[in-house]
Design an enzyme around this catalytic site. Structure first.
Site, PDB file in Angstrom:
ATOM      1  N   GLU A  50      -4.162   9.596  23.434  1.00 61.12           N
ATOM      2  CA  GLU A  50      -5.518  10.051  22.960  1.00 61.12           C
ATOM      3  C   GLU A  50      -6.368  10.289  24.491  1.00 61.12           C
ATOM      4  O   GLU A  50      -7.211  11.181  24.351  1.00 61.12           O
ATOM      5  CB  GLU A  50      -6.305   8.986  22.174  1.00 61.12           C
ATOM      6  CG  GLU A  50      -5.659   8.546  21.112  1.00 61.12           C
ATOM      7  CD  GLU A  50      -4.819   7.397  20.907  1.00 61.12           C
ATOM      8  OE1 GLU A  50      -5.083   6.457  20.196  1.00 61.12           O
ATOM      9  OE2 GLU A  50      -3.584   7.215  21.676  1.00 61.12           O
ATOM     10  N   ASN A  51      -6.138   9.769  25.418  1.00 58.75           N
ATOM     11  CA  ASN A  51      -6.620   9.881  26.733  1.00 58.75           C
ATOM     12  C   ASN A  51      -6.640  11.238  27.338  1.00 58.75           C
ATOM     13  O   ASN A  51      -7.057  11.427  28.341  1.00 58.75           O
ATOM     14  CB  ASN A  51      -7.023   8.805  27.492  1.00 58.75           C
ATOM     15  CG  ASN A  51      -5.259   8.503  27.871  1.00 58.75           C
ATOM     16  OD1 ASN A  51      -4.573   8.614  27.209  1.00 58.75           O
ATOM     17  ND2 ASN A  51      -5.078   8.194  29.304  1.00 58.75           N
TER      18      ASN A  51
END
Length: 226
Positions: A50-51
């Protein structure tokens, strides 16, 4: 009762067997991350975090970490050829746009209807859902990997979740330390179980009725280091 259960590594190995060639996959923080260690030879799987990384590789050797390259769990990763780095907003757009084939998450509770609770136990602690609420609704398929029971031997597979929900009707398969269970038509359907437990023993450790739709396969994993 001392349960003849699979280790975390063995659970991760079992889950890895089902990831198809060419899949785009997000692995949740903690136990799900171990699945990447057991990717089958010859299968090309692209891991998403997700980052903002698509196509990360295994953890680097100790002492050779680049701490500018981490996953969502703040663990150092490497990059595979062709990997892409991007803003986390673009990463969530991939999730919400339905571009992930599979997400595998941990769990506190899973209901027989496929509801998932994995971010908060009652009112205790600081709320920290992270990207799980997006993943359970954005990924094409969502599975769970977890111990079959809690540390005090309470069932994690239940009729109805009592903890705050992450998602409703979102889980299709559960890999536990004792079994592989599918969710079909609002029911827990047993597919595999460790051979040293009888069906009735497994049922006693499960908080909702287990169903079968055919032969239940023995859940056997190789001996693995943690």
């Amino acid at each position: 009762m001392t349960l003849p259960k699979l280790s975390n590594a063995q659970m991760a190995w079992r889950a890895a067997q089902d990831i198809t060639d060419g899949a785009y996959v997000n692995l949740g923080i903690g136990l799900p991350e171990q699945i990447a260690k057991f990717q089958l030879e010859g299968r090309h799987i692209t891991y998403h975090t997700e980052n903002g990384i698509l196509g990360f590789g295994p953890a680097p050797e100790k002492g050779r970490e680049d701490w500018d390259l981490i996953n969502a769990g703040k663990k150092a990763v490497t990059l595979k050829p062709g990997a892409a780095l991007f803003h986390h907003a673009d990463s969530f757009a991939m999730v919400r746009g339905g571009h992930l084939d599979l997400a595998v998450l941990g769990a506190y509770q899973i209901a027989q209807t496929g509801d998932l609770a994995n971010w908060r136990v009652g009112s205790k602690g600081v709320p920290a859902v992270g990207g799980a609420m997006d993943l359970v609704h954005g990924a094409k398929r969502v599975a769970v990997i977890t111990d079959h029971v809690t540390k005090d031997d309470k069932p994690k597979l239940v009729e109805k979740c009592t903890f705050p929900l992450t998602g409703v009707g979102c889980i299709s398969r559960i890999y536990t330390s004792l079994a592989v269970v599918d969710i079909e038509d609002g029911r827990f359907v047993l597919k595999e179980k460790v051979p040293s437990l009888t069906f009735d023993q497994l049922q006693s450790l499960t908080g909702a009725k287990l169903h079968t739709t055919g032969n239940v396969t023995d859940l056997i994993a190789p001996e693995l280091d943690q």
